[in-house]
Write an enzyme that holds these catalytic residues in place. Structure first.
Site, mmCIF file in Angstrom:
data_model
loop_
_atom_site.group_PDB
_atom_site.id
_atom_site.type_symbol
_atom_site.label_atom_id
_atom_site.label_comp_id
_atom_site.label_asym_id
_atom_site.label_seq_id
_atom_site.Cartn_x
_atom_site.Cartn_y
_atom_site.Cartn_z
ATOM 1 N N GLU A 70 0.811 -1.203 0.000
ATOM 2 C CA GLU A 70 0.000 0.000 0.000
ATOM 3 C C GLU A 70 0.859 1.274 0.000
ATOM 4 O O GLU A 70 0.600 2.189 -0.759
ATOM 5 C CB GLU A 70 -0.908 -0.029 1.252
ATOM 6 N N ASP A 71 1.853 1.281 0.872
ATOM 7 C CA ASP A 71 2.561 2.540 1.133
ATOM 8 C C ASP A 71 3.935 2.653 0.493
ATOM 9 O O ASP A 71 4.560 3.704 0.583
ATOM 10 C CB ASP A 71 2.747 2.732 2.660
#
Ligand code: MN
Length: 736
Positions: free
Chosen positions: A82-83
């Site tokens: 995600e990051d």
């Protein structure tokens, strides 16, 4: 609030090494730590700490739950996709499909937004969560993630604190409870309590701490005494006091409406021993030494709770009249009580199953797990339970998302149209297309849990069609479509009917009648029956589509207003019909559907006027499409080469009337004509024309009738009734 202790990589490895010994597993965990460090380098939490601290904490919580190496690795990597700048492919290459799948699932659930509290209840949220997680390990990672986020919630804005705490209380704590992970559940609840009702939290914390030292003494004394009794009997056990978590005290005060000092089991002692037999022995010893409070003994060993919790509970009156709650259980039961499903799930090393068997074991555990999470404490009836279980998870629902992450639950088999109508009625009506997970799909595509659905709308859309009724699954969408179609039909009908009003008014005027007088709905109403309509709208509509001729209507109106039947001798009868010369009307082509051929090209033959129910045949004309004749019509008997097969469509419009030509032969008498007209009216067969004449013998009257009927049955019925009229000799359907 408790300060969160930092954990180092070594702390995690120490914790892991208490139950994982395989070199390669440990290496994999070390590799995940290294990758997490690299990937999150330069990222920081709101607390100011490096981001990697968060994932280490998550991994540590998972290690305390004794989850397997894949779960620990996925915990370390759970925010990487995600990051960070890491693709799925790269992760598969480094850590394989299983770990990547876990991380992906965690990421997917992270995108869920639980908005619309009113529309979607907490119970629903939990189900959505479970349905999306599919794998127990994903839930454990999510719980660990949430626990650490709750522990560090102080760094968020106040608004966010409330929102996250509310969601945690509604969704995560109950899941932890259902899974029997009481450590996590209790901690989550107390953290939520702190952020949601801080005054109460401090009040209870204060009350607890005031009594703390006094209570500690009492508990300590009690422990020593019990130890003494057990030593005498030679039973080994660990005995310790335990404190109830603050939120459970508060809940008890609220739900049982008690004051703090009225809560009995604030003093609690747990005895953990070796065997089940020991448990019952210890119970006996304690009941012999102290007075048990009636109704407070519970045997959860014989009858485990649905979340697998096992223990003996009793409440006794101790020295000095203090009341103690005592729990007695084995080490194994204690582990289950604290780690719940995680204990059941806990990683067992050296157990290498072939992958299909491993899959089967996972499935079995999942089935068991689903039963647990669905267990509804309010409806303990086994039947209800099984039904709701089946409906909720296995049959009924799919959970899909809008591009914004809003979760919509739909019945199994639902389509993008159902989704659109759930979003908003207007969105449904204006739908022109849909994408699922970014791909354009047909509107009848069946949605699956986790699909992201995007509806394309257009203000220029024609709106729903009949076909949509076959596509949608939800009653809600069906109703919306039906009412839209009905409204549109009604509007169209109204428009057509307005034309009928004009036609009737013009015809009345042309004949010199007072249109205002005759078009008074009160005047019209008495002839509805004769015209086979039931209301004003139908009546005007019938005139507009010419299934009722203005001529026939006006005749009926005049004769109705004259009240008495017209008495006529044969001569004036002939005159009457000479005067009101009937022009045969054509039945409009529309609405007559003959299968297999474009309806635009079809016309019913005027000679034999087929009606539904008749055996029919199509005659291919030169350049004028197909004329439909009755099979027995003499006009087509010699035309075999040009005949084609046709049949009536089953969905013939109800409003449509079909012309039938009849000849009624009777012995002439007074009122004969009016009797015939009345009878046709009573049979609700609209009359569009009648011609009468008395033959030269001055006795026989012959009437040619054009009546409008629904179908063959209606015609036969009408003919039979006409035959019953006194002096009628014969009624025949004719072909010109
Ligand atoms: Mn996280």
């Amino acid at each position: 609030m408790k300060r969160v202790k930092n954990v180092s990589e070594q702390d995690i490895l120490n914790q892991v090494s208490t139950y994982i010994h395989s070199e390669s597993s440990i290496e994999m965990i070390k590799k995940a730590m290294k990758v997490a460090n690299e990937m999150h380098a330069g990222q920081f939490r709101k607390s100011g700490e490096p981001y990697v601290v968060h994932v280490l904490q998550v991994a540590y919580i998972l290690a305390q739950l004794e989850t397997g190496p894949s779960t620990i690795c996925a915990g370390l990597l759970h925010d990487v996709l995600e990051d960070c700048d890491c693709t799925r492919e790269q992760m598969v290459e480094m850590f394989g499909e299983e770990i990547t799948y876990l991380v992906e699932s965690v990421t997917k659930i992270g995108k869920l937004q639980f908005k619309d509290e009113k529309e979607y209840q907490a119970n629903n949220h939990r189900k959505i969560f479970i349905a999306m997680a599919k794998d127990i390990r994903v839930i454990l990672i999510k719980l660990a993630d949430r626990l650490h986020n709750m522990r560090t919630l102080e760094f968020q804005s106040e608004e966010k604190q409330k929102k996250i705490a509310e969601e945690t209380m509604a969704v995560y704590a109950p899941i932890a409870h259902r899974l029997g992970i009481s450590d996590i559940k209790n901690e989550l609840e107390d953290l939520c309590f702190y952020y949601l009702q801080r005054d109460k939290y401090y009040e209870i914390a204060h009350l607890v701490s005031m009594k703390q030292s006094e209570r500690n003494e009492q508990v300590q004394e009690m422990i020593e005494n019990i130890k003494g009794y057990l030593e005498v009997e030679g039973i080994e056990a660990r005995i310790f006091g335990r404190s109830k978590h603050l939120y459970s005290i508060y809940k008890k005060m609220v739900t049982k409406n008690k004051r703090f000092d009225e809560i009995l089991d604030l003093l609690a002692i747990r005895i953990v021993t070796k065997t089940e037999t020991n448990c019952y022995e210890i119970l006996g010893i304690i009941h012999a030494a102290y007075k048990p409070i009636p109704g407070r003994f519970k045997d959860y060993i014989a009858m485990p709770k649905m979340n697998m919790y096992q223990s003996l509970h009793t409440t006794i009156v101790g020295e000095g009249g203090n009341i103690f709650e005592v729990q007695i259980r084995t080490e194994e039961m204690d582990m289950v009580a604290e780690k719940g499903v995680a204990a059941h799930w806990s990683y067992k090393e050296g157990k290498s199953l072939p992958s299909n068997e491993e899959q089967k074991e996972i499935e079995d555990k999942l089935a068991w797990f689903r039963e647990i999470i669905n267990f509804n404490e309010e409806a303990e009836e086994a039947v209800d339970y099984m039904n709701s279980l089946k409906q909720d998870i296995f049959e009924a629902n799919v959970y899909v998302m809008s591009p914004m992450g809003r979760v919509i639950d739909l019945p199994n088999g639902a389509t993008p149209l159902d989704f659109a109508y759930r979003i908003h009625t207007e969105v449904g009506h204006q739908t022109v297309g849909a994408t699922v997970n970014g791909v354009i799909v047909p509107l009848n595509t069946k949605l699956k849990t986790g699909d992201v659905v995007n509806i394309r709308t257009s203000k220029q859309s024609n709106g729903p069609s009949e076909d949509w009724l076959k596509i949608v699954k939800t009653a809600q969408a069906k109703n919306k479509i039906r009412s839209f179609l009905a409204k549109r039909d009604m509007e169209q009908k109204q428009k057509v009917a307005d034309k009928g009003v004009e036609m009737l008014r013009d015809e009345l005027r042309r004949r010199g009648y007072d249109d205002k007088e005759y078009m008074d709905p009160k005047k019209l109403e008495p002839i509805y029956g004769q015209c086979a309509v039931s209301n004003y709208l139908d009546f005007m509509y019938a005139i507009a589509v010419k299934s009722l001729s203005t001529q026939a209507v006006i005749e009926k109106l005049i004769s109705a207003s004259q009240k008495k039947p017209v008495m006529m001798d044969t001569e004036s009868l002939n005159e009457y019909y000479q005067e009101h010369k009937y022009t045969p009307k054509k039945i409009s082509k529309s609405g007559i559907v003959v299968t297999g051929i474009d309806s635009m090209m079809i016309e019913l033959a005027g000679c034999c006027s087929p009606i539904p129910g008749d055996d029919i045949v199509g005659y291919v004309t030169k350049g004028k499409g197909v004329k439909v004749h009755r099979k027995e019509c003499p006009n087509v008997q010699n035309e075999k080469a040009r005949l084609i097969d046709v049949s009536w469509d089953e969905n013939i419009l109800k409003e449509h009337k079909y012309r039938a030509d009849l000849v009624v032969t009777a012995t002439d008498r007074n009122f004969l004509l009016s009797d015939i007209v009345t009878m046709v009216g009573q049979c609700k067969a609209g009359m569009s024309g009648i011609n009468g004449q008395v033959l030269d013998d001055k006795i026989t009257a012959v009437f040619k009738l054009q009546i409008n009927v629904d179908d063959r049955e209606h015609l036969e019925n009408t003919m039979a009734n006409l035959k019953k009229i006194p002096s009628v000799v014969e009624v025949e359907r004719v072909i010109h």
